[in-house]
Motif scaffolding. Structure first.
Motif, PDB file in Angstrom:
ATOM      1  N   VAL A  49       0.852  -1.204   0.000  1.00 41.23           N
ATOM      2  CA  VAL A  49       0.000   0.000   0.000  1.00 41.23           C
ATOM      3  C   VAL A  49       0.886   1.252   0.000  1.00 41.23           C
ATOM      4  O   VAL A  49       0.656   2.198  -0.763  1.00 41.23           O
ATOM      5  CB  VAL A  49      -0.936   0.026   1.238  1.00 41.23           C
ATOM      6  CG1 VAL A  49      -1.646   1.373   1.353  1.00 41.23           C
ATOM      7  CG2 VAL A  49      -1.959  -1.107   1.171  1.00 41.23           C
ATOM      8  N   THR A  50       1.920   1.229   0.841  1.00 39.67           N
ATOM      9  CA  THR A  50       2.835   2.370   0.931  1.00 39.67           C
ATOM     10  C   THR A  50       3.477   2.654  -0.424  1.00 39.67           C
ATOM     11  O   THR A  50       3.521   3.802  -0.877  1.00 39.67           O
ATOM     12  CB  THR A  50       3.929   2.089   1.990  1.00 39.67           C
ATOM     13  OG1 THR A  50       3.297   1.778   3.235  1.00 39.67           O
ATOM     14  CG2 THR A  50       4.852   3.278   2.174  1.00 39.67           C
ATOM     15  N   ASP A  51       3.954   1.599  -1.089  1.00 36.54           N
ATOM     16  CA  ASP A  51       4.593   1.783  -2.389  1.00 36.54           C
ATOM     17  C   ASP A  51       3.605   2.240  -3.462  1.00 36.54           C
ATOM     18  O   ASP A  51       3.972   3.012  -4.357  1.00 36.54           O
ATOM     19  CB  ASP A  51       5.274   0.484  -2.834  1.00 36.54           C
ATOM     20  CG  ASP A  51       6.751   0.480  -2.477  1.00 36.54           C
ATOM     21  OD1 ASP A  51       7.266   1.516  -1.985  1.00 36.54           O
ATOM     22  OD2 ASP A  51       7.408  -0.547  -2.720  1.00 36.54           O
ATOM     23  N   ALA A  52       2.367   1.785  -3.400  1.00 38.32           N
ATOM     24  CA  ALA A  52       1.367   2.217  -4.384  1.00 38.32           C
ATOM     25  C   ALA A  52       1.108   3.720  -4.249  1.00 38.32           C
ATOM     26  O   ALA A  52       1.035   4.445  -5.244  1.00 38.32           O
ATOM     27  CB  ALA A  52       0.073   1.429  -4.199  1.00 38.32           C
ATOM     28  N   LEU A  53       1.005   4.197  -2.997  1.00 34.24           N
ATOM     29  CA  LEU A  53       0.752   5.630  -2.779  1.00 34.24           C
ATOM     30  C   LEU A  53       1.953   6.468  -3.198  1.00 34.24           C
ATOM     31  O   LEU A  53       1.814   7.488  -3.874  1.00 34.24           O
ATOM     32  CB  LEU A  53       0.432   5.888  -1.296  1.00 34.24           C
ATOM     33  CG  LEU A  53      -0.858   5.260  -0.792  1.00 34.24           C
ATOM     34  CD1 LEU A  53      -1.021   5.515   0.705  1.00 34.24           C
ATOM     35  CD2 LEU A  53      -2.064   5.795  -1.555  1.00 34.24           C
ATOM     36  N   GLY A  60       8.993   8.063  -5.110  1.00 34.68           N
ATOM     37  CA  GLY A  60       9.975   7.021  -4.861  1.00 34.68           C
ATOM     38  C   GLY A  60       9.344   5.777  -4.286  1.00 34.68           C
ATOM     39  O   GLY A  60       8.224   5.399  -4.653  1.00 34.68           O
ATOM     40  N   ASP A  61      10.030   5.140  -3.308  1.00 37.51           N
ATOM     41  CA  ASP A  61       9.491   3.903  -2.739  1.00 37.51           C
ATOM     42  C   ASP A  61       9.827   3.795  -1.255  1.00 37.51           C
ATOM     43  O   ASP A  61      10.596   4.589  -0.705  1.00 37.51           O
ATOM     44  CB  ASP A  61       9.956   2.669  -3.528  1.00 37.51           C
ATOM     45  CG  ASP A  61      11.461   2.456  -3.450  1.00 37.51           C
ATOM     46  OD1 ASP A  61      12.054   2.659  -2.376  1.00 37.51           O
ATOM     47  OD2 ASP A  61      12.056   2.059  -4.476  1.00 37.51           O
ATOM     48  N   ILE A  62       9.263   2.779  -0.635  1.00 40.77           N
ATOM     49  CA  ILE A  62       9.369   2.603   0.813  1.00 40.77           C
ATOM     50  C   ILE A  62      10.821   2.395   1.250  1.00 40.77           C
ATOM     51  O   ILE A  62      11.228   2.858   2.316  1.00 40.77           O
ATOM     52  CB  ILE A  62       8.454   1.436   1.278  1.00 40.77           C
ATOM     53  CG1 ILE A  62       8.353   1.363   2.796  1.00 40.77           C
ATOM     54  CG2 ILE A  62       8.895   0.102   0.698  1.00 40.77           C
ATOM     55  CD1 ILE A  62       7.290   0.386   3.294  1.00 40.77           C
ATOM     56  N   GLY A  63      11.627   1.739   0.398  1.00 33.29           N
ATOM     57  CA  GLY A  63      13.026   1.479   0.733  1.00 33.29           C
ATOM     58  C   GLY A  63      13.846   2.761   0.777  1.00 33.29           C
ATOM     59  O   GLY A  63      14.828   2.864   1.512  1.00 33.29           O
ATOM     60  N   GLU A  64      13.451   3.749  -0.017  1.00 34.38           N
ATOM     61  CA  GLU A  64      14.152   5.034  -0.002  1.00 34.38           C
ATOM     62  C   GLU A  64      13.780   5.845   1.238  1.00 34.38           C
ATOM     63  O   GLU A  64      14.622   6.532   1.817  1.00 34.38           O
ATOM     64  CB  GLU A  64      13.816   5.840  -1.266  1.00 34.38           C
ATOM     65  CG  GLU A  64      14.389   5.230  -2.531  1.00 34.38           C
ATOM     66  CD  GLU A  64      13.844   5.877  -3.794  1.00 34.38           C
ATOM     67  OE1 GLU A  64      14.052   5.299  -4.874  1.00 34.38           O
ATOM     68  OE2 GLU A  64      13.195   6.937  -3.705  1.00 34.38           O
ATOM     69  N   GLY A 170       7.494  16.108  -6.493  1.00 38.98           N
ATOM     70  CA  GLY A 170       7.935  15.078  -5.549  1.00 38.98           C
ATOM     71  C   GLY A 170       9.313  15.338  -5.006  1.00 38.98           C
ATOM     72  O   GLY A 170       9.563  15.126  -3.828  1.00 38.98           O
ATOM     73  N   ASP A 171      10.213  15.834  -5.842  1.00 44.26           N
ATOM     74  CA  ASP A 171      11.602  16.028  -5.420  1.00 44.26           C
ATOM     75  C   ASP A 171      11.694  16.899  -4.172  1.00 44.26           C
ATOM     76  O   ASP A 171      12.470  16.632  -3.284  1.00 44.26           O
ATOM     77  CB  ASP A 171      12.395  16.713  -6.537  1.00 44.26           C
ATOM     78  CG  ASP A 171      12.694  15.731  -7.652  1.00 44.26           C
ATOM     79  OD1 ASP A 171      12.424  14.540  -7.448  1.00 44.26           O
ATOM     80  OD2 ASP A 171      13.189  16.168  -8.698  1.00 44.26           O
ATOM     81  N   VAL A 172      10.866  17.922  -4.118  1.00 42.22           N
ATOM     82  CA  VAL A 172      10.956  18.891  -3.026  1.00 42.22           C
ATOM     83  C   VAL A 172      10.685  18.207  -1.693  1.00 42.22           C
ATOM     84  O   VAL A 172      11.466  18.329  -0.757  1.00 42.22           O
ATOM     85  CB  VAL A 172       9.912  20.025  -3.235  1.00 42.22           C
ATOM     86  CG1 VAL A 172       9.897  20.935  -2.016  1.00 42.22           C
ATOM     87  CG2 VAL A 172      10.259  20.815  -4.491  1.00 42.22           C
TER      88      VAL A 172
END
Ligand code: MG
Length: 178
Positions: A49-53, A60-64, A170-172
């Motif tokens: 769910v976290t990665d989908a959002l 990015g992703d949860i691992g980042e 997103g970058d910000v």
């Protein structure tokens, strides 16, 4: 009428299963003779769910966000990680329209737990449980899921926001958080 922008995101996760319960799934504790193994609390559904959002918001992703090399993330509550990730998504003006989730697990049967899982995920995200759908599939005895060696989850999310907010990138937010 205000113009709205829509984005979809997909999340996928796999965790190994090991003897000894209970099973943590979708923020719910399910009585079972196996548990999922991982650096955090190994909740495959909440990770997906976290990665989908994050994916839908191009964050990015949860691992980042929560590296498994960071000791602070050991045994971490995945509900807390989801909440923090969703906050970043919402800070950019995104609203979650809905989530559709699939859990791949040979046993136990998830039918008695699906509603509780949907309500828990909705609660973590400030949604109605009708915005979260949970489906379950077995592996038909085949592969790592079918042989009860692994649990997997796949989630698709739809986000929307006022098109006037599209200048927020997103970058910000990612850089501000690290
Ligand atoms: Mg995971």
């Amino acid at each position: 009428m205000t113009e709205r922008t829509y984005r979809t995101g997909i999340g996928h996760d796999t965790h190994r299963l090991a003897r000894g319960g209970p099973l943590r799934l979708g923020g719910v504790t399910i009585p079972h003779d196996h548990h999922a193994v991982g650096h955090s609390d190994a909740d495959a559904l909440l990770h997906a769910v976290t990665d989908a959002l994050l994916g839908a918001a191009a964050l990015g992703d949860i691992g980042e966000l929560f590296p498994d090399t960071d000791d602070d993330n050991r045994d971490r509550d995945s509900g807390e990680m989801l909440h923090l990730a969703a906050k970043q998504v919402q800070q950019q003006g995104w609203h979650i329209v809905n989530l559709d989730c699939i859990v791949f697990l040979e046993r136990p049967k998830l039918s008695p737990h699906k509603q509780a899982i949907a309500e828990r995920i909705a609660g973590l995200l400030g949604l109605q449980s009708s915005q979260v759908n949970v489906k379950a599939k077995t592996g038909e005895g085949l592969g790592s899921v079918g042989q009860s060696l692994a649990i997997q989850a796949q989630v698709i999310a739809l986000l929307s926001r006022n098109t006037a907010d599209n200048h927020v990138t997103g970058d910000v937010v990612i850089r501000a958080a690290t």
